[in-house]
Design a protein around this motif. Structure first.
Motif, short mmCIF file in Angstrom:
data_model
loop_
_atom_site.label_atom_id
_atom_site.label_comp_id
_atom_site.label_asym_id
_atom_site.label_seq_id
_atom_site.Cartn_x
_atom_site.Cartn_y
_atom_site.Cartn_z
N LEU A 30 0.83 -1.21 0.00
CA LEU A 30 0.00 0.00 0.00
C LEU A 30 0.86 1.26 0.00
O LEU A 30 1.72 1.44 0.86
N ASN A 31 0.60 2.11 -0.96
CA ASN A 31 1.30 3.39 -1.08
C ASN A 31 1.04 4.23 0.17
O ASN A 31 -0.07 4.30 0.68
N LEU A 32 2.10 4.86 0.69
CA LEU A 32 2.00 5.56 1.97
C LEU A 32 1.07 6.76 1.90
O LEU A 32 0.35 7.05 2.85
N GLU A 33 1.09 7.45 0.77
CA GLU A 33 0.20 8.61 0.63
C GLU A 33 -1.26 8.17 0.67
O GLU A 33 -2.11 8.83 1.26
N VAL A 34 -1.52 7.02 0.00
CA VAL A 34 -2.88 6.48 0.00
C VAL A 34 -3.27 6.08 1.42
O VAL A 34 -4.34 6.46 1.92
N PRO A 59 -4.28 0.13 -4.13
CA PRO A 59 -3.05 0.34 -3.37
C PRO A 59 -2.29 1.60 -3.74
O PRO A 59 -1.46 2.07 -2.96
N THR A 60 -2.56 2.12 -4.93
CA THR A 60 -1.84 3.32 -5.40
C THR A 60 -2.84 4.27 -6.03
O THR A 60 -4.02 3.95 -6.14
N THR A 61 -2.35 5.43 -6.44
CA THR A 61 -3.15 6.28 -7.31
C THR A 61 -2.93 5.80 -8.74
O THR A 61 -2.22 4.80 -8.97
N SER A 95 -3.11 -5.48 -8.06
CA SER A 95 -3.62 -4.16 -7.67
C SER A 95 -5.13 -4.21 -7.38
O SER A 95 -5.71 -3.26 -6.89
N ASP A 110 -2.87 12.80 -4.17
CA ASP A 110 -1.46 12.63 -3.82
C ASP A 110 -0.68 13.86 -4.27
O ASP A 110 -1.25 14.82 -4.79
#
Lengths: 481, 476
Positions: free
Chosen positions: A272-276, A405-407, A424, A446
């Protein structure tokens, strides 16, 4: 006043009040399509002539008080896997590139009854197989927030069209996240209803036991209004469910006091992307600040969802797509020798790489000697996943998670590694396997300015709980345009 | 001494059900419409269309399952059988593999060697395919989807039959059960009943089965009998020559009276069966079963026994009368109306059978009412008409279901009992036939018959032949 910035329900009110005509709204949408399509490519077909004709008729019927739906006169777009009589319906595939259905899908009919003006058909991953709308035979759709990025998929065209204001709302379909993930990438609201809530009659099947049509809208109010319009018990769909209540707009209240919200810790892992992750946790805090009881818990079985999903969806797809053979409709190879050569060439030329990959995967898992090891095991996994959700809903009213998990990834970066692309879908597929309702709502952007979506998952038939939580969040944070 | 062989046979029987509409859509099942006129998005496999199960199909399948002593699968499901062929618009057939509606049943058959049970392995519901029409001239093929989606049941027997005679007895038994249930007309020639024969041979005394073949395209009992005899011989010859029987599907050619291999087990298709996701499981509760069981008619076997007892008619006659439910119903109704079961039976067995044959009709095509037949029997009994007139009137009943009283009256067919008129005619006949008169007087009994015939002819058949006979003897 910028007519395009209105929500569907706001526009519907103004049309009813005589402040704006259906024709003006339709013309504004068509002008926006003309301006934005070179940049976005959200549509496969724009039916300008038909839309104007509908607008004229619908306007009259509104004036005669025949049409009372909040969506009467509001322009919309339909994902190109839903049949409309006499209108090109391609599933963004070469094999259906010339196909005009003889009948209209039930969900679309319901919209027509409500007085919707249908602008055209939106682009998608071929046969809804993909997470980026790049597998379309007609070329990819671009993310309106940054055209170097994909809009997500498979309902990427429907989501991009709403985000680019090329329509006021749209219909998408969701088999493993195909409404929620692109809604998240495009910064719009998208909902996959409980399996059986919206008729699948006329939806060209991908994974029949998982497919569900749902709304893609600018805000939560529109989402409730569109769901109210399209949901119905349809005898033509044996999996359709007769529900006690079809008025979803009554859920639009700011009240999450005591609402039990669970966040699965197993969703907040390395991938998982941290910004998300940050945006999702912040959104959870907003609900908590408004009185919800937010807790973390272990959902379990998360890592089994992806393989189970791809086995079941591909198996069903391999069978569902057998009818595209060049015999009855659609593309047929121009030169062939005999029946089998015709089948082979038609299907080899008519389907794209991702579709062929899933047909092969699906045929393999169903083949004799492998059925038990793959398909049957996947069905058992599906049952276990459903049981895990049932258990979670004993403690929580809503499960809160990322939609992806991401943008949105950059164009051209996903298809080269299909396995990574499949992974994803981790946060969305289990909802389809369990037949649950899920909603994605924008919760920020993001650093690059790409939208982040929060997913709210409810128990069967609990769409109203999701709408109430989402509405409360939306009100508390100030609606994003 | 040459080795002795047993023939081991199991059957797969497809029966088209007599529903008005198709199994998964509302289209008509009527035979013989213009191509693709009984079709819709569902039965032509249009993208996005979905099947909806016709409950009547389950009712019929359930009735057949119960009548054949099967165990009913109370939660049963449909599966998809995947294969590419243009007569199959979706390229999969909706059928049942994993949870068929009925399993483990039996029927009793009777042959020259006595009674025997043939076990039923399973019975499932499925949809029929369309029809391909090959245009040789144009070198193209056309598809007619009118039959696509017509409901079928497939009844799979255990390998319990040992001869063509047993096979025919089994098929007849199934046909009678299904016809009596009204679930199908079971016409082999028209394809509403089709049988595939699985056959193997083994040495007498062996307790293991030999390698079997499957024979398709058998459209008559004659073809089935010949195919069984031919295949038995073929397999024995292979074994005697030290060769192996190959497990394969063979196609019977009725014109050549021989079969040829279609495909072997090695290239048998993998149908990739899986549960049909577009249909929900069918839950058959006890009440549903009870309702079907309550509607069960008196079957042929019981009817036959009852006729023998109740009406005192022979086994052979009872067999003819119960051959079809229609005939049996006509018999019972007529007998009840005229109270003369033997006469009713006679009309049905002799004249009716003859007219059926002359008109190339099946008993189930009979359209006349028992009231008219009963009334005819009464007329003949009261000697209001003579027997040859009665036959003439019956033909009219058979063809047009006429009211015999009105018909006899309108056509002036009442027997003439007027003695004066009769004597007048006889005097004329005697005068006109001196040779016959001389012969009779010379002792030739036969000559009398000729004179009776002449008299009947002169009176347009309306005379009472018994009275004519008496008077002739008297006058001569």
């Amino acid at each position: 006043m910028d007519i395009l910035s209105l929500s569907a329900v706001e526009l519907g009110k103004k049309i009813k009040a005589g402040e704006i005509s259906a024709m003006e709204a339709t013309k504004a949408s068509l002008a926006q399509i003309a301006a934005e399509e070179p940049r976005i490519h959200g549509y496969v077909t724009v039916d300008e002539e038909g839309a104007l004709k509908q607008a004229e008729e619908i306007q009259k019927r509104i004036e005669n008080k025949e049409l009372t739906s909040p969506l009467a006169g509001v322009p919309t777009a339909i994902k190109d896997n839903m049949c409309i009589k006499g209108q090109l319906t391609t599933c963004s595939s070469k094999i259906l590139s010339n196909f005009k259905p003889t009948y209209t899908a039930e969900a679309v009919k319901n919209l027509q009854k409500a007085g919707a003006v249908i602008l055209g058909k939106t682009n998608m991953d071929e046969f809804a197989m993909g997470s980026t709308t790049e597998t379309s035979y007609f070329g990819p759709t671009m993310n309106p927030h940054d055209t170097n990025h994909v809009p997500g998929g498979s309902s990427g065209g429907s989501c991009a069209a709403v985000a680019a204001r090329e329509c006021y709302y749209s219909l998408g379909s969701d088999t493993g996240g195909s409404i929620r993930q692109p809604s998240s990438f495009c910064g719009v609201v998208g909902m996959k209803p409980t399996y059986g809530t919206v008729s699948r009659y006329g939806l060209i099947a991908y994974g029949s036991s998982l497919d569900q049509i749902g709304p893609i809208t600018k805000d939560v109010t529109d989402c409730a209004a569109v769901l109210t319009a399209i949901a119905s018990w349809d005898k033509k769909d044996s999996t359709s469910v007769k529900r006690a209540d079809y008025d979803f707009t009554s859920a639009l209240t700011e009240d999450v006091k005591g609402l039990r919200v669970g966040i699965p810790t197993d969703y907040f892992t390395d991938g998982l992307n941290l910004e998300v992750a940050g945006a999702i946790r912040a959104a959870a805090r907003v609900l908590a600040e408004n009185g919800a009881v937010v807790e973390e818990f272990d959902l379990s079985l998360v890592k089994y969802a992806i393989p189970a999903y791809y086995v079941i969806a591909s198996a069903e797809a391999s069978s569902n797509l057998e009818r595209f053979d060049g015999v009855k409709y659609g593309y047929r190879t121009p030169e062939y020798e005999g029946l089998h050569n015709m089948y082979k060439k038609t299907r080899s030329e008519g389907f794209g790489a991702e579709v062929k990959r899933r047909i092969m995967l699906g045929s393999f898992v169903l083949s004799s000697g492998y059925y038990d090891a793959y398909y049957l095991k996947a069905l058992r996994t599906k049952a276990l996943i459903k049981a895990a959700f049932d258990k979670a809903f004993e403690s929580y009213d809503v499960i809160l998670a990322p939609a992806a998990p991401t943008t949105a990834p950059e164009l051209g970066k996903s298809l080269s590694d299909p396995l990574k692309m499949y992974l994803s879908d981790i946060y969305t597929v289990s909802v389809n396997l369990a037949g649950l309702p899920g909603l994605s709502i924008p919760v920020g952007k993001d650093k690059k300015g790409l939208p982040i979506g929060m997913q709210l998952i409810g128990n069967h038939f609990q769409e109203k709980t999701l709408l109430r939580a989402a509405y409360t969040y939306e009100r508390a944070t100030g609606k994003e345009a | 001494m040459a080795k002795q062989y047993d023939t081991v046979i199991g059957l797969e029987v497809h029966i088209e059900l007599a529903t008005k509409t198709k199994i998964f859509c509302g289209c008509s099942t009527e035979f013989g419409g213009a191509p693709n006129t009984h079709t819709c998005p569902v039965c032509t496999g249009m993208p996005g269309s979905l099947p909806v199960l016709n409950k009547q199909v389950v009712d019929y399948a359930l009735a057949i399952g119960l009548a054949t002593h099967c165990h009913i699968t109370q939660v049963c499901k449909f599966d998809r059988k995947n294969y590419f062929y243009p007569d199959n618009p979706q390229n999969y057939q909706i059928s049942q593999l994993y949870l068929p509606i009925a399993r483990d049943g039996w029927v009793e058959i009777e042959t020259g060697s006595g009674k025997k049970k043939v076990r039923i392995h399973e019975m499932h519901m499925e949809e029929d395919a369309g029809k391909l029409v090959h245009d040789e001239w144009d070198d193209t093929s056309l598809v007619d989807y009118n039959r696509s989606g017509v409901p079928l049941v497939e009844i799979v027997s255990e390998p319990d039959m040992r001869s063509a005679e047993e096979v025919i007895a089994y098929l007849e038994k199934l046909r009678h059960i299904v016809q009596y249930l009204g679930a199908s007309d079971c016409k082999l020639q028209e394809g509403s009943m089709r049988a595939d024969v699985n056959l193997s041979v083994r040495e007498v005394g062996s307790d293991t089965f030999g390698t079997r073949t499957e024979m398709k395209n058998l459209n008559s009992f004659k073809a089935i009998t010949h195919a069984i005899e031919g295949e038995r011989k073929r397999q024995i010859e292979l074994i005697e020559e030290g060769k192996k029987v190959v497990q394969e599907t063979r196609r019977w050619d009725d014109n050549k009276e021989s079969s040829h291999a279609m495909r072997s087990k090695e290239d048998a298709k993998d149908y990739r069966y899986f549960p049909e996701p577009d249909l929900v499981p069918i839950v058959i509760d006890d009440e549903w079963i009870a309702r079907i069981k309550n509607q069960e008619p008196e079957f042929r076997t019981e009817k036959l026994e009852r006729y023998k007892k109740e009406y005192d008619i022979s086994q052979v006659d009872a067999e003819i009368l119960t051959e079809s439910k229609k005939m049996a119903e006509l018999f019972e109704a007529t007998a009840a109306l005229c109270k003369k079961p033997k006469k009713a039976a006679n009309w049905l067995m002799v004249e009716t059978m003859r007219l059926l044959k002359d008109n190339a009709m099946e008993p189930q095509d009979l359209r006349f009412s028992p009231e008219n037949l009963a009334s005819l029997i009464d007329l003949a009994d009261a000697k209001t008409i003579n027997s040859s007139v009665a036959k003439e009137v019956f033909e009219q009943i058979f063809l047009h279901d006429v009211d015999p009283k009105a018909y006899v009256k309108d056509h002036g067919l009442m027997t003439v009992n007027d003695e004066d008129a009769l004597r007048q005619t006889l005097t004329e006949v005697i005068a006109a036939n001196p040779q016959a008169v001389a012969d009779y007087r010379g002792g030739k009994e036969k000559a009398l018959g000729a004179l009776v015939g002449q008299t009947m002819k002169a009176m347009k058949g309306k005379a009472n032949p018994g009275r004519v006979n008496e008077l002739l003897r008297e006058m001569l």
